[in-house]
Design a protein around this motif. Structure first.
Motif, short mmCIF file in Angstrom:
data_model
loop_
_atom_site.label_atom_id
_atom_site.label_comp_id
_atom_site.label_asym_id
_atom_site.label_seq_id
_atom_site.Cartn_x
_atom_site.Cartn_y
_atom_site.Cartn_z
N TYR A 442 0.88 -1.17 0.00
CA TYR A 442 0.00 0.00 0.00
C TYR A 442 0.91 1.22 0.00
O TYR A 442 2.08 1.10 0.34
CB TYR A 442 -0.88 0.00 1.25
CG TYR A 442 -1.70 -1.27 1.38
CD1 TYR A 442 -2.97 -1.36 0.83
CD2 TYR A 442 -1.19 -2.39 2.02
CE1 TYR A 442 -3.72 -2.52 0.92
CE2 TYR A 442 -1.92 -3.56 2.12
CZ TYR A 442 -3.19 -3.63 1.57
OH TYR A 442 -3.92 -4.78 1.66
N ARG A 443 0.36 2.37 -0.35
CA ARG A 443 1.21 3.55 -0.32
C ARG A 443 1.78 3.80 1.08
O ARG A 443 2.88 4.27 1.23
CB ARG A 443 0.45 4.78 -0.83
CG ARG A 443 0.43 4.84 -2.36
CD ARG A 443 -0.25 6.07 -2.88
NE ARG A 443 -1.67 5.97 -2.75
CZ ARG A 443 -2.47 6.88 -2.24
NH1 ARG A 443 -1.98 8.01 -1.81
NH2 ARG A 443 -3.76 6.68 -2.15
N GLN A 444 1.02 3.44 2.11
CA GLN A 444 1.46 3.73 3.49
C GLN A 444 2.32 2.63 4.11
O GLN A 444 3.02 2.86 5.08
CB GLN A 444 0.25 3.93 4.41
CG GLN A 444 -0.73 4.96 3.93
CD GLN A 444 -1.62 4.41 2.83
OE1 GLN A 444 -2.10 3.28 2.89
NE2 GLN A 444 -1.83 5.21 1.79
N GLY A 445 2.22 1.43 3.59
CA GLY A 445 2.95 0.33 4.22
C GLY A 445 2.68 -0.97 3.50
O GLY A 445 2.25 -0.97 2.34
#
Lengths: 533, 533
Positions: A442-445
């Motif tokens: 994911y973009r965040q993790g």
């Protein structure tokens, strides 16, 4: 026929090669072939039913036995040892929503507990039968496995909630569509099970998690029928689909699911890229996802998983020797980490995906090895669970642990989880073969998925006690790194002790309030998701 | 300075051209300039406060007046007529989460009701002050408008919940990032307001609805602090962010929001395409979204909105004449429908987007007119609401209605809503200028957004009574077509009567149970989202 005490069809064997045996022997020692209980022994332990059988409820002991366990580690120990623990008093196998609602109403009338059963693939204890005074009815959705409606204009398809992966895709393919949900349990896991456990598939990067694929649902609750969802998007209050997603049977019995489907892609391949180090690989996949590179999968194995994959799964000795030589010349040594990248879509989309993949490969000193390794992976992508059978027969047990964390914690949580488990085995003088991959980004993790192979102890009590110790140590490590207790398996009973730390006291109150509202008698799958008072 | 009884900054005027006046006069007749109440008259009607002012609470009548209404039609009638109705007894303007929590606790202690206030842009009555025995505190987040934390590795940014659109992007731009949430109310609407009303922006097709942008939140509830979210994805039980999204203040006061941001795109343009008919345009946008064409916006105006846009907004007579001549030669007549398509990203991504747009254009007999019209739209994309001021001054009132339906209902619901409203006006011998666009598209369906311009009656009671009649007729039509009562504005008080039909009785029980769990005294924004007992 389906194995009663292991994974999958008993006509399918996924044998360990001699090389694989040698690989494991060297790393964790020789296994001892187990002495498993026979089916007859297990059946003898099934007690009498507390429910009168009839048109709604079946009480055949074999059926009751086979619907009372899933695939969690404690489930395996129970099935292999023949110590099955409590078994459902009756099984209902409705064919329609109305039959399911009738079975639920009857269970309620007689004060029974209901355990919903989909494909029996849960690895976190969703299916266990609670011990106690109240009789237990297992409502299995296995006969609700049909496509009920298909709409080409809206690309939506309604299925019985008990439809397993291959039957979903087989019924969509004639319409030129696919769902695209491919967890490793795909062969047996069901659409309804995916919804109530918030499942994620191997190519969710393209197709979306089940949250994105779940359009609408029909639920039999103790208070009557509940329909949820049905519009493409809305700002009209809380999205109640999201209350059902992950509810693990506590709100009712999901009987029909309308899913968002897509046209079948024209092309698909899985490309292999070796990175010189774990960090280089992590940096590359993070860069790809943060550029919104429209690939269908990004799956990065750490060095040990890369070696294990090559040793256990691929097994083509000569080809591997040449691959290693080539990688060596290109500067990839024993620390090399394999990324499998899915490229899916029209020719144009695939060209863009490949271009972005190769740019990230160059940028992070990776070596692209083409689609051959990926084709091997794709050909056996759902056969992995069969390896658990072969390993067990060779005297080895397997468990997996997974989470999802923010990027800065990815490597740290991997090391901490692997180390926590190793330490528990070391205290017993045993070694564990641990390896990890990032399965979803994911973009965040990303999600972090670790596998542990170790010698089975032969003693079910000792096995379970040790499992509890390493599960606790690993789960504590996950929470300490801000991870979720599960990215794709759900909570069940195994993860329930860690949920309050993740959701907070108020969050747990909210979840309990929702369950109480629909299920005031606490008859729906008690003990799963959260402990009952 | 902000207008007290209209939209926006009073230094900004968006005048009606003579052509626009003629256009309206011809369609619905000449307007009569209104006789609005003065600010002094409105202030004189503000009663004494029932709350003692102090460090936490301000009781300045002007401040109380200005925080007691939003931008709904009834709000406008109230503000223009000076019949403000109940006004908050006090306003709290905390600077931090702790100050907000203290204000909430004090409101609870004195038995007050709390109305959370963000940017004051609600068009469905989220901000109205309930009449009754209990005093009312308005907690405005306007001083919580800062970027509190930015993380380049995870692309997340934490803001005070009261940060309005332009301040969000201005604080992200130095980090090379954007949020990408652009509703028409962008100039004043706040991040927290978007979350609790499930907002959608003009380019949500690329950036995602606020549901996808909302990573984590901090909430002051009557039972204490609640933190929600914080991992990229999870299968650990129901997603409680989704309970907060759309909760409209009923669960507590959202004070801090962590958002998922992206790198600023390198290129952006908005291309115009004229289709020969509405149906051709609908088919084209459906084909694009169902191929996952990665554009940033697909906004299709019906024939009347196309004409209106060209007449009211663009206003360049000579250029328009040539455009019409060119379109005529290419077979686009008076039924032509304008699609504005956003093309955003790297040069390669933009090339792919444009290629897919042009292919769909050809396939559906559209005429591509390049980016000039789109540049005009983009230049005034947030100025639309100012037109409401100018129209009012010319004697015209405006209201909008929106929903989201499955594709087969798109045209039918548009016609039904427009017709329902026309019929109400026709009964009064009045005409209404109605036009519609599809503002958001999904693989399953689209949002349908209709605007109504009509002559203001000059009598606030008659105006409100007629509004209630057409609102009811249009909302009934929306529900009859399986639409949601709101795709992007929320529920408030205006839509609350229709929510039970959409969510069902059990669904409403679930929503009420959640609110009751955190807010047992029913002090949080009562009457909004659902009627209180």
């Amino acid at each position: 026929m389906r194995r009663w005490n292991g994974w999958g069809d008993d006509a399918v064997a996924y044998s360990l090669t001699d090389a694989a045996r040698a690989f494991l022997r060297q790393r964790i020692g020789a296994g001892t072939a187990p002495r498993d209980a026979t089916r007859e022994q297990a059946l003898r332990a099934v007690g009498p039913s507390r429910i009168r059988a009839g048109a709604l409820f079946e009480d055949d002991p074999a059926l009751r036995l086979d619907r009372s366990r899933g695939q969690s580690f404690p489930d395996w120990v129970a099935m292999k040892s023949g110590r099955m623990g409590p078994v459902a008093d009756a099984v209902a196998r409705p064919r329609t929503h109305d039959e399911a609602a009738t079975a639920l109403a009857e269970a309620r009338r007689i004060g029974a507990i209901v355990v919903p059963y989909g494909g029996g693939t849960s690895v976190v204890g969703h299916l266990g039968v609670p011990r106690g005074e109240r009789p237990v009815v297992d409502i299995s959705l296995e006969r609700m496995d049909r496509l009920l409606a298909f709409d080409a204009t809206t690309l939506t398809a309604t299925f019985g909630a008990g439809t397993p992966g291959p039957r979903i895709e087989a019924q969509l393919a004639p319409h030129g569509c696919l769902l695209g949900h491919f967890p490793q349990s795909y062969e047996y896991a069901t659409l309804g099970g995916w919804v109530v456990t918030r499942s994620s598939g191997q190519q969710s990067y393209r197709y979306g998690r089940i949250e994105q694929l779940f359009h609408a649902g029909r639920v039999a609750t103790p208070r009557g029928e509940w329909r949820v969802g049905g519009v493409p998007a809305s700002s009209a209050g809380p999205d109640l689909r999201e209350a059902l997603l992950g509810s693990e049977g506590r709100l009712g019995l999901l009987t029909e699911v309308t899913a968002r489907v897509r046209p079948l892609p024209a092309h698909e391949s899985f490309h292999g890229v070796f990175f010189p180090s774990w960090q280089a690989g992590v940096d590359a996949v993070r860069a790809l996802v943060q550029q919104d590179a429209p690939l269908s999968m990004l799956r990065l194995a750490n060095e040990v998983e890369t070696q294990t994959q090559l040793a256990l799964v691929q097994g083509h000795e000569t080809a591997l020797k040449w691959l290693r030589r080539y990688l060596g010349l290109r500067g990839i040594g024993a620390d090399g980490c394999l990324l499998l990248a899915g490229i899916t879509g029209s020719a144009r989309e695939c060209a863009l995906q490949k271009r972005m993949l190769l740019a990230a490969t160059r940028e992070h000193r990776g070596v692209h090895v083409g689609p051959a390794l990926g084709a091997g992976w794709a050909g056996s992508r759902f056969r992995g669970p069969y390896l658990r059978n072969s390993l067990w027969e060779a005297g080895y047990a397997v468990d997996t642990l997974e989470t999802c964390v923010m990027w800065p914690q990815a490597t740290a949580v991997m090391r901490a989880v692997e180390q926590a488990v190793r330490a528990v085995f070391a205290a017993d003088g045993e070694r564990v073969h641990a390896f990890t991959h990032l399965s979803h980004v994911y973009r965040q993790g990303c999600s972090v998925y670790s596998t542990f192979v170790f010698r089975a102890s032969g003693d079910p009590d000792a096995e379970l006690a040790r499992w509890r110790r390493f599960k606790r140590a690993a789960s504590d490590a996950i929470l300490a790194h801000g991870g979720t207790i599960s990215h794709q398996h759900g909570v069940g009973v195994d993860h329930a002790p860690w949920l309050p730390a993740e959701k907070g006291a108020l969050g747990m109150d909210l979840i309990r309030a929702m369950a109480r509202e629909f299920d005031p008698q606490a008859m729906m799958n008690p003990g799963k998701l959260f402990a009952d008072a």
